[in-house]
Design a protein around this motif. Structure first.
Motif, PDB file in Angstrom:
ATOM      1  N   LEU A 195     -30.505 144.667  44.335  1.00  0.00           N
ATOM      2  CA  LEU A 195     -29.077 144.426  44.101  1.00  0.00           C
ATOM      3  C   LEU A 195     -28.403 145.660  43.536  1.00  0.00           C
ATOM      4  O   LEU A 195     -27.309 146.043  43.977  1.00  0.00           O
ATOM      5  N   LEU A 196     -29.048 146.306  42.573  1.00  0.00           N
ATOM      6  CA  LEU A 196     -28.473 147.518  41.990  1.00  0.00           C
ATOM      7  C   LEU A 196     -28.381 148.641  43.016  1.00  0.00           C
ATOM      8  O   LEU A 196     -27.339 149.280  43.166  1.00  0.00           O
ATOM      9  N   GLU A 197     -29.477 148.892  43.721  1.00  0.00           N
ATOM     10  CA  GLU A 197     -29.494 150.003  44.677  1.00  0.00           C
ATOM     11  C   GLU A 197     -28.487 149.786  45.798  1.00  0.00           C
ATOM     12  O   GLU A 197     -27.790 150.723  46.199  1.00  0.00           O
ATOM     13  N   LYS A 198     -28.404 148.571  46.313  1.00  0.00           N
ATOM     14  CA  LYS A 198     -27.454 148.282  47.388  1.00  0.00           C
ATOM     15  C   LYS A 198     -26.015 148.401  46.886  1.00  0.00           C
ATOM     16  O   LYS A 198     -25.132 148.888  47.605  1.00  0.00           O
ATOM     17  N   SER A 199     -25.788 147.987  45.635  1.00  0.00           N
ATOM     18  CA  SER A 199     -24.436 148.053  45.062  1.00  0.00           C
ATOM     19  C   SER A 199     -23.978 149.488  44.860  1.00  0.00           C
ATOM     20  O   SER A 199     -22.772 149.737  44.739  1.00  0.00           O
ATOM     21  N   LEU A 200     -24.920 150.426  44.807  1.00  0.00           N
ATOM     22  CA  LEU A 200     -24.572 151.821  44.566  1.00  0.00           C
ATOM     23  C   LEU A 200     -24.177 152.570  45.836  1.00  0.00           C
ATOM     24  O   LEU A 200     -23.704 153.705  45.757  1.00  0.00           O
ATOM     25  N   GLU A 201     -24.362 151.958  46.990  1.00  0.00           N
ATOM     26  CA  GLU A 201     -23.903 152.597  48.216  1.00  0.00           C
ATOM     27  C   GLU A 201     -22.383 152.751  48.133  1.00  0.00           C
ATOM     28  O   GLU A 201     -21.682 151.807  47.768  1.00  0.00           O
ATOM     29  N   PRO A 202     -21.856 153.956  48.446  1.00  0.00           N
ATOM     30  CA  PRO A 202     -20.427 154.241  48.209  1.00  0.00           C
ATOM     31  C   PRO A 202     -19.468 153.181  48.739  1.00  0.00           C
ATOM     32  O   PRO A 202     -18.558 152.753  48.022  1.00  0.00           O
ATOM     33  N   THR A 203     -19.660 152.759  49.979  1.00  0.00           N
ATOM     34  CA  THR A 203     -18.754 151.766  50.543  1.00  0.00           C
ATOM     35  C   THR A 203     -18.881 150.432  49.827  1.00  0.00           C
ATOM     36  O   THR A 203     -17.879 149.758  49.543  1.00  0.00           O
ATOM     37  N   VAL A 204     -20.105 150.044  49.498  1.00  0.00           N
ATOM     38  CA  VAL A 204     -20.342 148.749  48.857  1.00  0.00           C
ATOM     39  C   VAL A 204     -19.723 148.702  47.471  1.00  0.00           C
ATOM     40  O   VAL A 204     -19.013 147.759  47.118  1.00  0.00           O
ATOM     41  N   TRP A 205     -19.992 149.719  46.641  1.00  0.00           N
ATOM     42  CA  TRP A 205     -19.460 149.653  45.269  1.00  0.00           C
ATOM     43  C   TRP A 205     -17.950 149.772  45.259  1.00  0.00           C
ATOM     44  O   TRP A 205     -17.279 149.141  44.440  1.00  0.00           O
ATOM     45  N   ARG A 206     -17.382 150.556  46.190  1.00  0.00           N
ATOM     46  CA  ARG A 206     -15.919 150.662  46.223  1.00  0.00           C
ATOM     47  C   ARG A 206     -15.291 149.314  46.573  1.00  0.00           C
ATOM     48  O   ARG A 206     -14.306 148.886  45.950  1.00  0.00           O
ATOM     49  N   LEU A 207     -15.867 148.626  47.548  1.00  0.00           N
ATOM     50  CA  LEU A 207     -15.312 147.348  47.974  1.00  0.00           C
ATOM     51  C   LEU A 207     -15.546 146.242  46.955  1.00  0.00           C
ATOM     52  O   LEU A 207     -14.640 145.466  46.642  1.00  0.00           O
ATOM     53  N   THR A 208     -16.769 146.146  46.443  1.00  0.00           N
ATOM     54  CA  THR A 208     -17.143 144.999  45.618  1.00  0.00           C
ATOM     55  C   THR A 208     -16.818 145.164  44.141  1.00  0.00           C
ATOM     56  O   THR A 208     -16.539 144.170  43.453  1.00  0.00           O
ATOM     57  N   LEU A 209     -16.861 146.407  43.649  1.00  0.00           N
ATOM     58  CA  LEU A 209     -16.688 146.619  42.215  1.00  0.00           C
ATOM     59  C   LEU A 209     -15.338 147.221  41.833  1.00  0.00           C
ATOM     60  O   LEU A 209     -14.905 147.087  40.688  1.00  0.00           O
ATOM     61  N   VAL A 210     -14.681 147.883  42.783  1.00  0.00           N
ATOM     62  CA  VAL A 210     -13.414 148.548  42.476  1.00  0.00           C
ATOM     63  C   VAL A 210     -12.221 147.828  43.103  1.00  0.00           C
ATOM     64  O   VAL A 210     -11.247 147.483  42.420  1.00  0.00           O
ATOM     65  N   GLU A 211     -12.278 147.612  44.402  1.00  0.00           N
ATOM     66  CA  GLU A 211     -11.128 147.048  45.112  1.00  0.00           C
ATOM     67  C   GLU A 211     -11.006 145.531  44.990  1.00  0.00           C
ATOM     68  O   GLU A 211      -9.901 144.982  44.922  1.00  0.00           O
ATOM     69  N   ALA A 212     -12.130 144.837  44.989  1.00  0.00           N
ATOM     70  CA  ALA A 212     -12.094 143.368  45.012  1.00  0.00           C
ATOM     71  C   ALA A 212     -11.346 142.740  43.841  1.00  0.00           C
ATOM     72  O   ALA A 212     -10.574 141.796  44.039  1.00  0.00           O
ATOM     73  N   PRO A 213     -11.537 143.207  42.598  1.00  0.00           N
ATOM     74  CA  PRO A 213     -10.803 142.563  41.496  1.00  0.00           C
ATOM     75  C   PRO A 213      -9.291 142.592  41.675  1.00  0.00           C
ATOM     76  O   PRO A 213      -8.597 141.601  41.393  1.00  0.00           O
ATOM     77  N   ALA A 214      -8.765 143.719  42.151  1.00  0.00           N
ATOM     78  CA  ALA A 214      -7.320 143.828  42.343  1.00  0.00           C
ATOM     79  C   ALA A 214      -6.849 143.067  43.576  1.00  0.00           C
ATOM     80  O   ALA A 214      -5.773 142.458  43.574  1.00  0.00           O
ATOM     81  N   ALA A 215      -7.652 143.093  44.623  1.00  0.00           N
ATOM     82  CA  ALA A 215      -7.231 142.475  45.883  1.00  0.00           C
ATOM     83  C   ALA A 215      -7.349 140.955  45.853  1.00  0.00           C
ATOM     84  O   ALA A 215      -6.511 140.248  46.421  1.00  0.00           O
ATOM     85  N   LEU A 216      -8.382 140.444  45.175  1.00  0.00           N
ATOM     86  CA  LEU A 216      -8.659 139.012  45.220  1.00  0.00           C
ATOM     87  C   LEU A 216      -8.432 138.289  43.902  1.00  0.00           C
ATOM     88  O   LEU A 216      -8.094 137.107  43.895  1.00  0.00           O
ATOM     89  N   GLY A 217      -8.656 138.996  42.792  1.00  0.00           N
ATOM     90  CA  GLY A 217      -8.638 138.338  41.493  1.00  0.00           C
ATOM     91  C   GLY A 217     -10.016 137.774  41.186  1.00  0.00           C
ATOM     92  O   GLY A 217     -10.827 137.524  42.078  1.00  0.00           O
ATOM     93  N   TRP A 218     -10.293 137.570  39.890  1.00  0.00           N
ATOM     94  CA  TRP A 218     -11.633 137.186  39.474  1.00  0.00           C
ATOM     95  C   TRP A 218     -12.033 135.796  39.956  1.00  0.00           C
ATOM     96  O   TRP A 218     -13.195 135.559  40.288  1.00  0.00           O
ATOM     97  N   THR A 219     -11.080 134.875  40.015  1.00  0.00           N
ATOM     98  CA  THR A 219     -11.421 133.513  40.436  1.00  0.00           C
ATOM     99  C   THR A 219     -11.909 133.488  41.873  1.00  0.00           C
ATOM    100  O   THR A 219     -12.946 132.893  42.186  1.00  0.00           O
TER     101      THR A 219
END
Length: 213
Positions: A101-125
């Motif tokens: 999970l950690l290694e896959k999350s560190l892939e540039p596209t994955v971490w940008r989408l899941t850890l950076v963009e998603a909170p603003a685009a979708l909200g935490w709920t």
């Protein structure tokens, strides 16, 4: 085979191809330009489709981002599942799943989408609603480790949330570290010690499991 059946299959294939092209284009643009700066026109141009075709499959930019995020979560859950299944010992499999999970999350596209963009685009709920697939893999791994006696019986839901939340936060730290590889290994080392202390273990093998006095 009837002409009608062949026509329907062709239409289904065209629909799937268009959807895949839109999702692929959106994934690339959201990862490079971010959700806010990505326009529907850019997605359509990258995918080679019209805006009419876009609206045939998605209602707006938020919906296609949601679909992109759901695909990323599914890929993460698959990585966790595959790593876990490579080990007969559920405890070793659990640690391997955490690493995956950690290694896959560190892939540039994955971490940008899941850890950076998603909170603003979708909200935490909305994010939490979509994260169930990946989080369920953690819950399953913990449940199997408890059932096998690798972990003393614990309340499963809070333990799952603690582990999944810690890994998500750690991924953000690792990706911003100067030495990503070293930070990753330190994080995994501390994770093993943390879990071992939590469940009263001396070694990572099930045979060494003990309960706290």
């Amino acid at each position: 085979m009837s002409t009608t059946s062949a026509s329907r299959r062709t239409q289904r294939e065209r629909t799937e191809a268009t959807t895949a092209a839109l999702l692929g284009a959106a994934r690339e643009l959201f990862a490079t330009d971010g959700f806010a700066l990505t326009s529907l026109n850019a997605i359509c141009e990258r995918a080679g489709v019209t805006r009419g075709a876009f609206y045939h499959h998605f209602s707006n930019k938020e919906q296609i981002f949601r679909e992109v995020y759901a695909v990323e979560q599914h890929r993460l859950s698959q990585a966790v599942r595959e790593s876990f299944r490579q080990h007969s010992d559920p405890w070793t499999g659990l640690i391997a799943g955490c690493r995956a999970l950690l290694e896959k999350s560190l892939e540039p596209t994955v971490w940008r989408l899941t850890l950076v963009e998603a909170p603003a685009a979708l909200g935490w709920t909305a994010m939490r609603d979509i994260q169930t697939d990946c989080k369920n893999q953690m819950r399953t791994g913990l449940a199997m480790a408890i059932e096998a006696g690798c972990i003393p019986s614990r309340p499963l839901e809070p333990l799952t949330s603690l582990l999944y939340g810690a890994l998500t936060e750690s991924a953000l730290d690792v990706v911003h570290a100067e030495d990503t590889a070293a930070w990753l290994e330190q994080t995994l080392s501390e994770l093993r010690l943390l879990l071992a202390g939590l469940v009263g273990r001396i070694e990572p093998g099930c045979a060494h499991t003990r309960t706290q006095p």
